[in-house]
Motif scaffolding. Structure first.
Motif, short mmCIF file in Angstrom:
data_model
loop_
_atom_site.label_atom_id
_atom_site.label_comp_id
_atom_site.label_asym_id
_atom_site.label_seq_id
_atom_site.Cartn_x
_atom_site.Cartn_y
_atom_site.Cartn_z
N TRP A 1 14.05 7.92 19.75
CA TRP A 1 13.02 8.33 18.78
C TRP A 1 12.79 7.46 17.22
O TRP A 1 13.98 6.91 16.64
CB TRP A 1 13.78 9.63 17.93
N MET A 2 11.70 7.25 16.94
CA MET A 2 11.24 6.31 16.06
C MET A 2 10.36 7.60 14.98
O MET A 2 9.39 7.87 15.52
CB MET A 2 10.50 5.83 16.65
N THR A 3 10.02 6.82 13.48
CA THR A 3 9.38 7.35 12.59
C THR A 3 8.87 5.98 11.81
O THR A 3 9.52 4.97 12.11
CB THR A 3 10.07 7.97 11.38
N THR A 4 7.16 5.59 11.53
CA THR A 4 6.65 5.27 10.39
C THR A 4 6.95 5.23 9.01
O THR A 4 6.68 5.49 9.12
CB THR A 4 5.86 4.56 11.67
N ILE A 5 7.41 3.90 8.42
CA ILE A 5 7.26 4.47 7.50
C ILE A 5 6.16 3.02 6.44
O ILE A 5 6.36 2.14 7.31
CB ILE A 5 8.66 3.66 6.41
N ALA A 6 5.18 3.92 6.13
CA ALA A 6 3.70 2.37 5.14
C ALA A 6 3.65 3.06 3.37
O ALA A 6 3.99 3.86 3.65
CB ALA A 6 2.87 2.49 6.23
N THR A 7 3.87 1.75 3.14
CA THR A 7 2.70 1.63 2.04
C THR A 7 1.88 0.65 1.92
O THR A 7 2.21 0.42 1.48
CB THR A 7 4.32 1.44 0.81
N PRO A 8 0.86 2.00 1.42
CA PRO A 8 -0.75 0.59 1.11
C PRO A 8 -0.41 0.37 -0.53
O PRO A 8 0.38 0.78 -1.12
CB PRO A 8 -1.04 2.18 0.79
N ASP A 9 -1.47 -0.37 -0.62
CA ASP A 9 -1.42 -1.43 -2.05
C ASP A 9 -2.14 -0.23 -3.10
O ASP A 9 -2.74 0.94 -2.61
CB ASP A 9 -2.59 -3.05 -2.05
N VAL A 10 -2.27 -0.29 -3.79
CA VAL A 10 -3.20 0.29 -4.86
C VAL A 10 -4.49 -0.65 -4.35
O VAL A 10 -4.75 -1.40 -4.23
CB VAL A 10 -3.08 -0.32 -6.90
N ALA A 11 -4.96 1.42 -4.53
CA ALA A 11 -6.33 1.22 -3.90
C ALA A 11 -7.33 0.51 -5.39
O ALA A 11 -7.65 0.58 -6.42
CB ALA A 11 -7.42 2.42 -3.55
N ASP A 12 -8.76 0.13 -4.60
CA ASP A 12 -10.19 0.08 -6.04
C ASP A 12 -10.38 1.24 -6.31
O ASP A 12 -10.17 2.02 -5.97
CB ASP A 12 -10.54 -1.00 -5.09
N ALA A 13 -11.48 0.44 -6.99
CA ALA A 13 -12.31 1.50 -7.33
C ALA A 13 -12.97 2.50 -6.90
O ALA A 13 -13.14 3.56 -7.13
CB ALA A 13 -13.31 1.24 -8.52
#
Length: 644
Positions: free
Chosen positions: A234-246
């Motif tokens: 069993w797995m899970t993915t942890i993801a963090t995006p950067d700050v989006a542009d305008a």
């Protein structure tokens, strides 16, 4: 006389009879009342104890399980910050585009992967290695320079963070929204993913990709648990995006795939014997991650099974308690069958519930009830045989005082006082007490004498050890650190610089024409010269972490942590000038005074290289300084190895 004895016997018989009658009455009273109240008292106290232990053990589990996820979030945020900072440097895009051309190559179907043998550790032309790094890029989106720069930088930083966490995290990868990602892991994904056929890679269908790039926010997200057939886990993915542009678009997404097997194993074994755990997503459905009785349903539903979908009505109170939970803190939820401690694992969207079945308390309640009744009966029966005052006044009390004195003799530094012992008694106990008092005085005298000797010897030994340590690490002539101490400090400072990402510089300093100085002025003057130079170097050890040492003969070494190459060079030139400013005459030198030559080597935070290489660079730079005429600083050719 006989009459008096008879009266005494009568009194004794009367007291014994009355004591027996009172004892029988107490026995009956305790037996009746114990059965009436002990169940309530025992069950209440056991439940209170179970609740306290359950809360404590659950909060410990919540804090322990939060640690790896907190580390992952911090790593991903560091990745995003470094990605943004490097990408914003002037001229960096062109360099990264060049890196893209070196690292990747295009296949016939338009896709890109890393070049052959890079995954196996083959270096690039500039010597950089990216072992265990692989990548894939969608063929339906032709990369422009911006995409190439971001993809190359993601590849480089994924290797940096992935290799630094090897053995602790399963993998580390950065995803670009143009449907490409490089990843650090044991398997080469370039040999797995294809862009045609029924198993074609469609990155946009993956939950972490869709959610990560589908929102303008930059909060860390956890995907729904899924079964990974390649790892059979069993797995899970942890993801963090950067700050989006305008416009709400992202440029990079930091991801880590987490194996959940170890978490499930720990969850399956709560600290309290007989308890069991439930791990679920803190949402309205209570999507299950682990429950010992329904894992087959979880697997067959591909991780979509929940408390609501399985109609686990006994756990509905847990869902009702979720909105009031605070991360890392547990609270008790009472159900019909269980006492449950539930809390949120900090930095995750998961709730952990530890269940303690109420039926487990019944044997303990009955056992406690039996113990209370038996102890009460035994206590009252024993009273029948120790009612006589002689046992209390002439035996028990004196012996108790004697026992206390014996205990104090071993743990107290104060001397025993006469009133602490029953020495006034004229019987055998009194004789024993007087003998004990004499023995105690001798023991305490011997103990005090021994303590004084031990304290004196300990102080002498500590002083000798300090002197020995200073002698072993100090140069006898100059009074500064010696070569042995330098060798230890160099490697420790090297490791610290790697961890902290600071700039480490090393100066190898040689007194110019020192042999001629010795021959002309004599060895005593030469020794004075070396001491003067050593003191000048100590004056220029600017920071608390700077280390100056005698390397051997007329050579010295200075290790510093600086803010950059320019500062390190200025520091070395200042030392060179300060030595010349001492104006120590040297008729055999073309400069007319004592001067030094300095070889300077500087290394920034790197993934490769050793402290010995830094020393070798400084030595080569010193050789160049001598070859160029001495009395100068030469900076090593290879002063900085950058990460990009």
């Amino acid at each position: 006389m006989v009459q008096e004895s008879h009266e005494v016997i009568s009194r004794k018989h009367s007291l014994t009879t009355r004591a027996l009658r009172l004892a029988i009455f107490r026995i009956g009273l305790v037996s009746l009342s114990a059965g009436a109240i002990s169940y309530y008292v025992n069950s209440t106290s056991i439940e209170r104890e179970v609740t306290g232990q359950l809360l404590l053990s659950t909060e410990q589990s919540l804090q322990r399980e939060a640690l790896p996820f907190r580390e992952i979030k911090d790593l991903q945020q560091n990745f995003l910050n470094e990605f943004k900072e490097i990408l914003s440097r002037p001229g960096m895009q062109a360099r990264l585009v060049n890196d893209f051309q070196q690292i990747f190559y295009r296949h016939e179907d338009g896709s890109y992967t890393q070049r052959p043998q890079l995954f196996e550790g083959q270096p690039l032309a500039d010597g950089r290695r990216f072992a265990e790094m692989s990548a894939t890029y969608a063929p339906d989106i032709a990369p422009n320079d911006d995409t190439k720069a971001r993809f190359a930088l993601s590849y480089i930083l994924s290797h940096k963070y992935g290799s630094s966490t090897k053995g602790r995290l399963f993998n580390f990868y950065g995803v670009v929204p143009e449907k490409g990602f490089p990843i650090y892991q044991d398997a080469d994904i370039a040999k797995v993913f294809t862009y045609s056929g029924p198993e074609a890679l469609k990155l946009e269908t993956y939950e972490f990709f869709e959610r990560g790039f589908g929102t303008p926010g930059n909060d860390t997200l956890f995907t729904r648990m899924y079964w990974d057939f390649s790892n059979n886990a069993w797995m899970t993915t942890i993801a963090t995006p950067d700050v989006a542009d305008a416009s709400g678009k992202h440029r990079i997404l930091a991801c880590v795939d987490v194996l959940l097997d170890e978490l499930m194993k720990r969850t399956a074994k709560p600290a309290m014997h007989g308890a069991y755990s439930t791990l679920f997503i803190a949402n309205d459905e209570g999507t299950l991650i682990y429950h010992p009785g329904v894992m087959e349903q979880v697997k067959s539903s591909e991780g979509k099974a929940s408390i609501q979908s399985l109609k686990m009505a006994q756990y509905y109170p847990l869902l009702e308690a979720v909105p009031a939970l605070a991360p890392g803190q547990a609270r008790i939820v009472q159900t019909q069958d269980d006492i449950v401690a539930i809390g949120l694992i900090a930095d995750t969207p998961w709730a952990l519930a530890v269940h303690y079945p109420r039926k487990l308390m019944t044997p303990a309640v009955l056992d406690n009830l039996a113990i209370v009744v038996i102890l009460g009966l035994l206590t009252l029966l024993v009273e029948i045989f120790i009612l006589r005052s002689i046992l209390q006044k002439q035996v028990a009390a004196p012996l108790f005082r004697l026992i206390q004195a014996a205990r104090l003799l071993g743990i107290s530094k104060e001397r025993l006082r006469a009133q602490q012992l029953p020495t006034q008694s004229s019987d055998e106990i009194g004789e024993l007490a007087r003998a004990f008092a004499t023995m105690a005085e001798r023991v305490q005298d011997a103990h005090e004498h021994l303590e004084l000797k031990v304290q004196g010897r300990t102080a002498e030994l500590e002083k000798a050890n300090r002197q020995l340590y200073e002698l072993s690490n100090t140069d006898g002539l100059t009074g500064i650190a010696n070569r042995r101490y330098f060798d230890e400090v160099l490697h420790s400072e090297w490791r610290r610089s790697l961890r902290a990402g600071t700039v480490l510089s090393l100066m190898l300093i040689d007194v110019d024409y020192f042999k001629k100085y010795n021959d002309h002025y004599g060895h005593q003057a030469g020794d004075d010269c070396l001491r003067r130079v050593a003191q000048a170097l100590k004056t220029h050890a600017l920071r608390a972490g700077d280390r100056v040492a005698r390397y051997g003969g007329e050579e010295f070494v200075l290790i510093t942590t600086t803010t950059g190459i320019d500062k390190a060079l200025e520091h070395a030139q200042a030392i060179c000038q300060a030595t010349q400013d001492m104006a120590l005459p040297h008729e055999m030198s073309p400069f007319g005074r004592v001067t030094v030559s300095i070889g300077l080597a500087v290394m920034a935070f790197i993934k490769e290289g050793t402290a010995d290489e830094l020393l070798k660079q400084a030595d080569q730079a010193l050789y160049s300084a001598k070859a160029r005429g001495r009395n100068q600083v030469v900076l090593a050719d290879s002063v900085v190895r950058k990460i990009v």
